[in-house]
Design a protein around this motif. Structure first.
Motif, mmCIF file in Angstrom:
data_model
loop_
_atom_site.group_PDB
_atom_site.id
_atom_site.type_symbol
_atom_site.label_atom_id
_atom_site.label_comp_id
_atom_site.label_asym_id
_atom_site.label_seq_id
_atom_site.Cartn_x
_atom_site.Cartn_y
_atom_site.Cartn_z
ATOM 1 N N ASP A 98 24.860 21.040 34.857
ATOM 2 C CA ASP A 98 23.365 21.272 35.351
ATOM 3 C C ASP A 98 22.411 21.418 33.808
ATOM 4 O O ASP A 98 21.471 21.111 33.912
ATOM 5 C CB ASP A 98 22.917 22.151 36.223
ATOM 6 N N ASN A 99 22.910 21.732 32.713
ATOM 7 C CA ASN A 99 22.575 21.906 31.485
ATOM 8 C C ASN A 99 23.420 21.810 30.305
ATOM 9 O O ASN A 99 24.677 21.834 30.494
ATOM 10 C CB ASN A 99 21.484 22.898 31.179
ATOM 11 N N ALA A 100 22.953 21.568 29.060
ATOM 12 C CA ALA A 100 23.888 21.535 27.848
ATOM 13 C C ALA A 100 23.585 22.434 26.724
ATOM 14 O O ALA A 100 23.970 22.523 25.605
ATOM 15 C CB ALA A 100 23.856 20.237 27.204
ATOM 16 N N TRP A 110 25.021 25.312 26.528
ATOM 17 C CA TRP A 110 26.283 25.899 26.046
ATOM 18 C C TRP A 110 26.772 25.029 24.822
ATOM 19 O O TRP A 110 27.763 25.223 24.201
ATOM 20 C CB TRP A 110 27.378 26.046 27.149
ATOM 21 N N ILE A 111 26.207 23.817 24.565
ATOM 22 C CA ILE A 111 26.530 22.943 23.300
ATOM 23 C C ILE A 111 25.800 23.429 22.170
ATOM 24 O O ILE A 111 24.536 23.171 22.357
ATOM 25 C CB ILE A 111 26.575 21.598 23.509
ATOM 26 N N SER A 112 26.415 23.871 21.336
ATOM 27 C CA SER A 112 25.615 24.535 19.773
ATOM 28 C C SER A 112 24.880 23.149 19.148
ATOM 29 O O SER A 112 25.523 21.992 19.153
ATOM 30 C CB SER A 112 26.628 25.142 19.022
ATOM 31 N N ASP A 113 23.841 23.599 18.889
ATOM 32 C CA ASP A 113 23.187 22.485 17.974
ATOM 33 C C ASP A 113 23.527 22.488 16.557
ATOM 34 O O ASP A 113 23.387 21.570 15.693
ATOM 35 C CB ASP A 113 21.503 22.842 17.953
ATOM 36 N N THR A 136 31.550 16.325 20.580
ATOM 37 C CA THR A 136 31.566 16.530 22.003
ATOM 38 C C THR A 136 31.715 14.999 22.717
ATOM 39 O O THR A 136 31.207 14.150 22.461
ATOM 40 C CB THR A 136 30.129 16.965 22.612
ATOM 41 N N LEU A 137 32.834 15.196 23.358
ATOM 42 C CA LEU A 137 33.321 13.614 24.183
ATOM 43 C C LEU A 137 32.998 13.906 25.507
ATOM 44 O O LEU A 137 33.684 14.770 26.513
ATOM 45 C CB LEU A 137 34.730 13.296 23.858
ATOM 46 N N CYS A 138 32.128 13.168 26.257
ATOM 47 C CA CYS A 138 31.829 13.144 27.628
ATOM 48 C C CYS A 138 32.033 12.178 28.295
ATOM 49 O O CYS A 138 31.472 10.936 28.166
ATOM 50 C CB CYS A 138 30.231 13.488 27.434
ATOM 51 N N ASP A 139 32.720 12.147 29.548
ATOM 52 C CA ASP A 139 32.986 11.204 30.546
ATOM 53 C C ASP A 139 31.817 11.290 31.455
ATOM 54 O O ASP A 139 31.752 12.291 32.303
ATOM 55 C CB ASP A 139 34.420 11.384 31.257
ATOM 56 N N ALA A 140 31.044 10.305 31.517
ATOM 57 C CA ALA A 140 29.699 10.343 32.125
ATOM 58 C C ALA A 140 29.489 9.083 33.281
ATOM 59 O O ALA A 140 28.359 8.735 33.529
ATOM 60 C CB ALA A 140 28.515 10.477 31.265
ATOM 61 N N THR A 141 30.789 8.752 33.706
ATOM 62 C CA THR A 141 30.633 7.420 34.242
ATOM 63 C C THR A 141 29.832 7.521 35.662
ATOM 64 O O THR A 141 29.302 6.587 35.895
ATOM 65 C CB THR A 141 32.075 7.072 34.776
ATOM 66 N N MET A 195 21.347 10.864 36.032
ATOM 67 C CA MET A 195 20.852 12.172 35.587
ATOM 68 C C MET A 195 20.542 12.263 34.150
ATOM 69 O O MET A 195 20.898 11.472 33.404
ATOM 70 C CB MET A 195 22.355 13.032 35.708
ATOM 71 N N ASP A 196 19.493 13.003 33.950
ATOM 72 C CA ASP A 196 19.340 13.279 32.536
ATOM 73 C C ASP A 196 20.450 13.724 31.545
ATOM 74 O O ASP A 196 20.996 14.808 31.660
ATOM 75 C CB ASP A 196 17.958 14.514 32.479
ATOM 76 N N MET A 197 20.478 12.728 30.722
ATOM 77 C CA MET A 197 21.595 12.965 29.614
ATOM 78 C C MET A 197 20.871 13.547 28.217
ATOM 79 O O MET A 197 20.218 13.071 27.788
ATOM 80 C CB MET A 197 22.308 11.836 29.130
#
Length: 370
Positions: free
Chosen positions: A150-152, A154-157, A163-168, A174-176
């Protein structure tokens, strides 16, 4: 009583997904058929598939988009085999595809420093365990569980890793947070209702830097190679594909992109999908026999919407079969590795009116098998 009204489009599969409303084969621009993908018209069509994807998704400056072999799976494998290795890897998995990436990393790539953070179907793992020093591999939306990130936050700026994201089943629905993502993969046959076999690979400048400064220790198959003499093969991200694509599938994808544009862009597609979820949320709220598999509302998927039922496994199968036999809902049984239940696609190619027409049939089919 058996309902009288059926959905105009009973295709609620989670992949390949329903074609866009009004889809017609004769609307496709087939001027590329029978031509080489390396001809001027072929390269132009493939280049537009890349550039229009970047434009509609409003990707940040410097992000590259390429068409690659093997659907989303091929794109993810290509990314993992090319980029992983120089840093420890944090893998977050909570459904079958995410756990598949974990298996590949452990048993195929055999990386030594791997931190696996897993959760059962319906839940998310503890993302606070992510380290800014490590690479991260995860799915944005669990297609087989109906549970999404539901949000990012937790990913540090200030992250050092990629970051490798499977977003198929999330891109175009969804907002990416693109600035948080270095590699994003998806396939045409999910959210846009396109055809299978082709994957989309999006790379940030940081991912390109890794490709140009790191050489994996393992052999690299030809269809995974993205560099030559230490430099990115830029042509891949201008429509010069590694192997021969289907130009018919490319034409189909371009049609889907044009449709998204006609809706008002990706924000309109996202809004349509969210409204589809709302239709099903209202239905579930009024019934005790059906529940969302996702245990938390903020993490509830608006594309692959998964349910558990107050039925035994064989009753669930019988219910799905009844709906198929009546021609009101095709391919809505849960994924084979997921808990028994139903999975209804809610992406923007599905019309809310068809979901509303389906709901009385769900009541009827449940009553028939309970």
């Amino acid at each position: 009583m058996k309902p009288a009204i059926k959905p105009a489009n009973p295709n609620f599969s989670s992949g390949p997904c329903s074609k866009r409303p009004g889809y017609a084969l004769d609307a496709l621009d087939i001027s590329t058929l029978g031509r080489s993908h390396r001809s001027s018209v072929g390269k132009d069509a493939l280049a537009r598939a890349c550039s229009e994807t970047a434009r509609l998704l409003e990707l940040p400056e410097g992000y590259r988009v390429g068409v690659v072999p093997g659907s989303d799976t091929g794109a993810m494998e290509m990314a993992m085999w090319s980029l992983l290795g120089p840093r420890a890897v944090d893998v977050f998995a909570w459904e079958s595809f995410g756990k598949g990436w974990l298996t590949d990393i452990l048993k195929q790539l055999k990386l030594a420093q791997v931190n696996a953070y897993e959760a059962d179907y319906g839940h998310l793992p503890d993302f606070s365990q992510a380290s800014a020093a490590n690479d991260i591999v995860f799915t944005w939306n669990g297609t087989t569980s109906g549970v999404r990130v539901d949000n990012a936050d937790w990913i540090s700026d200030q992250r050092e890793g990629l970051t490798l994201c499977d977003a198929t089943s999330s891109v175009f629905a969804m907002d990416m947070p693109w600035e948080k993502l270095d590699v994003v993969t998806f396939s045409w046959q999910k959210v846009l209702g396109g055809e299978g076999a082709h994957g989309m690979l999006i790379l940030s400048p940081r991912a390109v830097e890794r490709l140009e400064t790191y050489t994996p220790s393992w052999p690299m198959p030809k269809i995974f190679r993205m560099t030559k003499a230490g430099k990115l093969i830029e042509g891949i991200f201008r429509g010069e594909t590694i192997n021969t694509p289907s130009m018919l599938c490319v034409a189909d994808y371009l049609d889907a992109l044009q449709w998204v544009d006609s809706l008002g862009g990706v924000s309109a597609a996202i809004d349509k999908s969210r409204k589809n979820l709302a239709v099903l949320e209202s239905f579930v709220a009024e019934r005790e026999w059906i529940q969302f598999l996702a245990q938390s509302q903020p993490t509830r998927s608006n594309t692959s919407i998964c349910f558990t039922l107050s039925l035994e496994q064989e009753q669930v199968k019988k219910m799905a079969k009844l709906l198929e036999q009546e021609g009101v809902a095709y391919d809505i049984g849960s994924y084979r590795d997921a808990p028994p239940g139903l999975r209804i696609w809610g992406g923007s190619t599905v019309e809310a009116a068809d979901l509303e027409a389906l709901l009385p049939w769900l009541d009827w089919a449940y009553a028939e098998v309970a």
